[in-house]
Design a protein around this motif. Sequence first.
Motif, PDB file in Angstrom:
ATOM      1  N   PHE A   1     -11.343 -10.685  -2.142  1.00 28.28           N
ATOM      2  CA  PHE A   1     -10.308 -11.408  -1.405  1.00 28.28           C
ATOM      3  C   PHE A   1     -10.832 -11.904  -0.062  1.00 28.28           C
ATOM      4  O   PHE A   1     -10.548 -13.041   0.350  1.00 28.28           O
ATOM      5  CB  PHE A   1      -9.109 -10.485  -1.201  1.00 28.28           C
ATOM      6  CG  PHE A   1      -7.867 -11.171  -0.690  1.00 28.28           C
ATOM      7  CD1 PHE A   1      -6.841 -11.506  -1.549  1.00 28.28           C
ATOM      8  CD2 PHE A   1      -7.714 -11.467   0.658  1.00 28.28           C
ATOM      9  CE1 PHE A   1      -5.685 -12.130  -1.084  1.00 28.28           C
ATOM     10  CE2 PHE A   1      -6.570 -12.097   1.132  1.00 28.28           C
ATOM     11  CZ  PHE A   1      -5.554 -12.428   0.253  1.00 28.28           C
ATOM     12  N   PHE A   2     -11.613 -11.077   0.617  1.00 24.43           N
ATOM     13  CA  PHE A   2     -12.019 -11.405   1.987  1.00 24.43           C
ATOM     14  C   PHE A   2     -13.383 -12.085   2.073  1.00 24.43           C
ATOM     15  O   PHE A   2     -13.792 -12.504   3.167  1.00 24.43           O
ATOM     16  CB  PHE A   2     -12.005 -10.144   2.845  1.00 24.43           C
ATOM     17  CG  PHE A   2     -10.634  -9.582   3.057  1.00 24.43           C
ATOM     18  CD1 PHE A   2      -9.655 -10.310   3.713  1.00 24.43           C
ATOM     19  CD2 PHE A   2     -10.293  -8.317   2.567  1.00 24.43           C
ATOM     20  CE1 PHE A   2      -8.368  -9.806   3.896  1.00 24.43           C
ATOM     21  CE2 PHE A   2      -9.019  -7.802   2.742  1.00 24.43           C
ATOM     22  CZ  PHE A   2      -8.052  -8.544   3.408  1.00 24.43           C
ATOM     23  N   ALA A   3     -14.083 -12.246   0.956  1.00 21.74           N
ATOM     24  CA  ALA A   3     -15.429 -12.818   0.994  1.00 21.74           C
ATOM     25  C   ALA A   3     -15.447 -14.238   1.540  1.00 21.74           C
ATOM     26  O   ALA A   3     -16.416 -14.640   2.200  1.00 21.74           O
ATOM     27  CB  ALA A   3     -16.051 -12.778  -0.398  1.00 21.74           C
ATOM     28  N   ASP A   4     -14.401 -15.010   1.278  1.00 23.37           N
ATOM     29  CA  ASP A   4     -14.374 -16.385   1.794  1.00 23.37           C
ATOM     30  C   ASP A   4     -13.592 -16.505   3.101  1.00 23.37           C
ATOM     31  O   ASP A   4     -13.374 -17.612   3.595  1.00 23.37           O
ATOM     32  CB  ASP A   4     -13.805 -17.341   0.739  1.00 23.37           C
ATOM     33  CG  ASP A   4     -12.355 -17.069   0.405  1.00 23.37           C
ATOM     34  OD1 ASP A   4     -11.799 -16.050   0.883  1.00 23.37           O
ATOM     35  OD2 ASP A   4     -11.751 -17.864  -0.342  1.00 23.37           O
TER      36      ASP A   4
ATOM     37  N   LEU B   1     -11.995  -6.405  10.731  1.00 18.99           N
ATOM     38  CA  LEU B   1     -11.079  -5.808   9.757  1.00 18.99           C
ATOM     39  C   LEU B   1     -11.765  -4.649   9.067  1.00 18.99           C
ATOM     40  O   LEU B   1     -12.927  -4.754   8.655  1.00 18.99           O
ATOM     41  CB  LEU B   1     -10.651  -6.839   8.709  1.00 18.99           C
ATOM     42  CG  LEU B   1      -9.900  -6.301   7.474  1.00 18.99           C
ATOM     43  CD1 LEU B   1      -8.548  -5.718   7.876  1.00 18.99           C
ATOM     44  CD2 LEU B   1      -9.725  -7.392   6.431  1.00 18.99           C
ATOM     45  N   ILE B   2     -11.028  -3.542   8.921  1.00 18.78           N
ATOM     46  CA  ILE B   2     -11.503  -2.397   8.146  1.00 18.78           C
ATOM     47  C   ILE B   2     -10.441  -2.078   7.091  1.00 18.78           C
ATOM     48  O   ILE B   2      -9.267  -1.876   7.417  1.00 18.78           O
ATOM     49  CB  ILE B   2     -11.744  -1.175   9.046  1.00 18.78           C
ATOM     50  CG1 ILE B   2     -12.923  -1.454   9.984  1.00 18.78           C
ATOM     51  CG2 ILE B   2     -12.017   0.075   8.206  1.00 18.78           C
ATOM     52  CD1 ILE B   2     -13.041  -0.469  11.108  1.00 18.78           C
TER      53      ILE B   2
ATOM     54  N   ASP C   1      -2.237  -8.112  -5.397  1.00 12.69           N
ATOM     55  CA  ASP C   1      -0.993  -8.155  -4.619  1.00 12.69           C
ATOM     56  C   ASP C   1      -1.020  -7.170  -3.465  1.00 12.69           C
ATOM     57  O   ASP C   1      -0.496  -7.449  -2.375  1.00 12.69           O
ATOM     58  CB  ASP C   1       0.201  -7.885  -5.529  1.00 12.69           C
ATOM     59  CG  ASP C   1       0.498  -9.048  -6.468  1.00 12.69           C
ATOM     60  OD1 ASP C   1       0.127 -10.182  -6.126  1.00 12.69           O
ATOM     61  OD2 ASP C   1       1.096  -8.827  -7.531  1.00 12.69           O
ATOM     62  N   LEU C   2      -1.642  -6.007  -3.675  1.00 11.31           N
ATOM     63  CA  LEU C   2      -1.763  -5.038  -2.584  1.00 11.31           C
ATOM     64  C   LEU C   2      -2.674  -5.572  -1.491  1.00 11.31           C
ATOM     65  O   LEU C   2      -2.338  -5.514  -0.304  1.00 11.31           O
ATOM     66  CB  LEU C   2      -2.295  -3.704  -3.109  1.00 11.31           C
ATOM     67  CG  LEU C   2      -2.497  -2.622  -2.040  1.00 11.31           C
ATOM     68  CD1 LEU C   2      -1.171  -2.254  -1.377  1.00 11.31           C
ATOM     69  CD2 LEU C   2      -3.161  -1.390  -2.632  1.00 11.31           C
ATOM     70  N   VAL C   3      -3.822  -6.118  -1.862  1.00 11.06           N
ATOM     71  CA  VAL C   3      -4.751  -6.642  -0.851  1.00 11.06           C
ATOM     72  C   VAL C   3      -4.132  -7.834  -0.128  1.00 11.06           C
ATOM     73  O   VAL C   3      -4.373  -8.044   1.073  1.00 11.06           O
ATOM     74  CB  VAL C   3      -6.097  -6.997  -1.494  1.00 11.06           C
ATOM     75  CG1 VAL C   3      -7.030  -7.649  -0.477  1.00 11.06           C
ATOM     76  CG2 VAL C   3      -6.764  -5.738  -2.067  1.00 11.06           C
TER      77      VAL C   3
ATOM     78  N   TRP D   1      -3.695  -8.616   3.896  1.00 11.34           N
ATOM     79  CA  TRP D   1      -3.991  -9.891   4.560  1.00 11.34           C
ATOM     80  C   TRP D   1      -2.837 -10.324   5.453  1.00 11.34           C
ATOM     81  O   TRP D   1      -3.048 -10.784   6.584  1.00 11.34           O
ATOM     82  CB  TRP D   1      -4.287 -10.936   3.495  1.00 11.34           C
ATOM     83  CG  TRP D   1      -4.515 -12.333   3.981  1.00 11.34           C
ATOM     84  CD1 TRP D   1      -3.853 -13.442   3.566  1.00 11.34           C
ATOM     85  CD2 TRP D   1      -5.487 -12.803   4.922  1.00 11.34           C
ATOM     86  NE1 TRP D   1      -4.344 -14.571   4.191  1.00 11.34           N
ATOM     87  CE2 TRP D   1      -5.357 -14.204   5.039  1.00 11.34           C
ATOM     88  CE3 TRP D   1      -6.464 -12.159   5.688  1.00 11.34           C
ATOM     89  CZ2 TRP D   1      -6.155 -14.973   5.878  1.00 11.34           C
ATOM     90  CZ3 TRP D   1      -7.260 -12.929   6.539  1.00 11.34           C
ATOM     91  CH2 TRP D   1      -7.103 -14.307   6.631  1.00 11.34           C
ATOM     92  N   HIS D   2      -1.615 -10.156   4.957  1.00  9.70           N
ATOM     93  CA  HIS D   2      -0.453 -10.507   5.779  1.00  9.70           C
ATOM     94  C   HIS D   2      -0.372  -9.609   7.004  1.00  9.70           C
ATOM     95  O   HIS D   2      -0.070 -10.077   8.112  1.00  9.70           O
ATOM     96  CB  HIS D   2       0.833 -10.410   4.949  1.00  9.70           C
ATOM     97  CG  HIS D   2       1.068 -11.602   4.078  1.00  9.70           C
ATOM     98  ND1 HIS D   2       0.346 -11.848   2.929  1.00  9.70           N
ATOM     99  CD2 HIS D   2       1.932 -12.638   4.192  1.00  9.70           C
ATOM    100  CE1 HIS D   2       0.764 -12.974   2.372  1.00  9.70           C
ATOM    101  NE2 HIS D   2       1.716 -13.471   3.114  1.00  9.70           N
TER     102      HIS D   2
END
Length: 357
Positions: free
Chosen positions: A20-23, A86-87, A257-259, A263-264
Motif C-alpha cells: 500500500f505504501f510503496a508508491d 510512518l511506522i 481495508d485495514l491498511v 492511511w486515513h
Amino acid sequence: MNIALVTGSAGLIGSESVAFFADKFDLVIGVDNNLRQYFFGQDGNTEWNRNRLQDAYTNYKHYSADIREVSQLEPIFKEYGADIKLIVHAAAQPSHDWAAREPFTDFGVNAVGTLNMLEMTRQNCPEAVFIFTSTNKVYGDNPNYLPLVELESRWEISEDHAYFKNGIDEHHSLDHTKHSIFGASKVAADIMCQEYGRYFGMKVGVFRGGCLTGPNHSGAQLHGFLAYLMKCTITNNPYTIFGYKGKQVRDNIHSYDLVNMFWHFYQNPRPGEAYNAGGGRYANCSMLEAIAICEKIAGKKLTYHYSETNRIGDHIWYVSDLTKFKSHYPDWNWTYNLEQTLVQIHDGIAARLAMAV
C-alpha cells in the motif's frame, strides 16, 4: 526522504502495508525475522512473502531484526532518523493458544517489543505517525456475557439490546475478564501505545482488529481463521471446530481495508486514539457459515470434526462497531465483502500450492 517502516513486514498486515505504501513513500523498510515459522511451523513460514515483496517493490529494504532486542532496532532507527514518517507496527505473537506455551516469548514479542518500538520512535523520529495493530482480545471474554441468542447457523446479539446493534465499541470493558495470556500481553502493548500518544503527545493510533484476513495470510491451525479454513478445504486436510456448536461469530476485514484505515489516520492523526477495526456488520460470519462459503468457492466438501472443548477465553460472538472510526474519518469505507475476500484467499492458496509442485 520520506520513509515508512513496517514491522512484521512479511506477515499479512505487514506485507499489505508494504504494498500500500510503496508508491506513497520514497523507501519502505521492513523488519521481520520470520518468527511466525517458530510459532506455527512450516504453515506459518513467511519467507515466500518476503521474497515476493523484494521482487515486486524496488524501494523495499528488508531487515531480519528481532523487535525484542533494542540493540537490533537502534541501528535502523539511527540510520534513518527523522526521515521515518510512518511506522506500522504489525509484528506480534498472534495466537492465544500458543501464548500459554511460552509466556515469556509471548510477552517479549507483544509487550516488550512494542515498548522498544515506541521508545525508538520517541528517541529518533518523534514526529512520525505510529500505527499499532492491537486485537479484540483486549476485551477478554467480556463479550461472552452479552445477551446472545442461538439461531440456526450462528449466535447473535439479542434484538432487545439496541446498543450493540452495530457491534462492540471501544467502551467495552477491558477489566474483570479472562483475556488469555496473549490477550493480556496485547493489553499491555495497547495501553502503552495509548500512553505514548497521550503522555508524550506522539501521533499514535491503536487499531483493535477483529479477524484480519486476505490472500497473503500464512494461515495455520492456531492463527489465521479464514486462510487456514480455505487451505484445509482445498487440500482435504481435516479441520477442527472448537466448541460453541460451530456457531461462534467473527467479523472479518480484508488486509487492504485495514491498511486503508491506517492511511486515513496517517493523514490526520489523533494522538492516543484506540479504534475497533473489523468487518463489522458488513462482513461477518459464523464458523458454519464460513465453511459453507469455502465449500462453495472451492467446489468441494471440507472434512472436519467437532470438539466440545472451546478455546480458553474465545469469543462466542464478536462484531466490531466501527462507528467511532467512521465518524473521525468519514471518507473511509470497506472495499471487500466476505465472499470477495474468500475468493482471493482461495486463488492465492491455489497458486502457491501449484508453484510448490
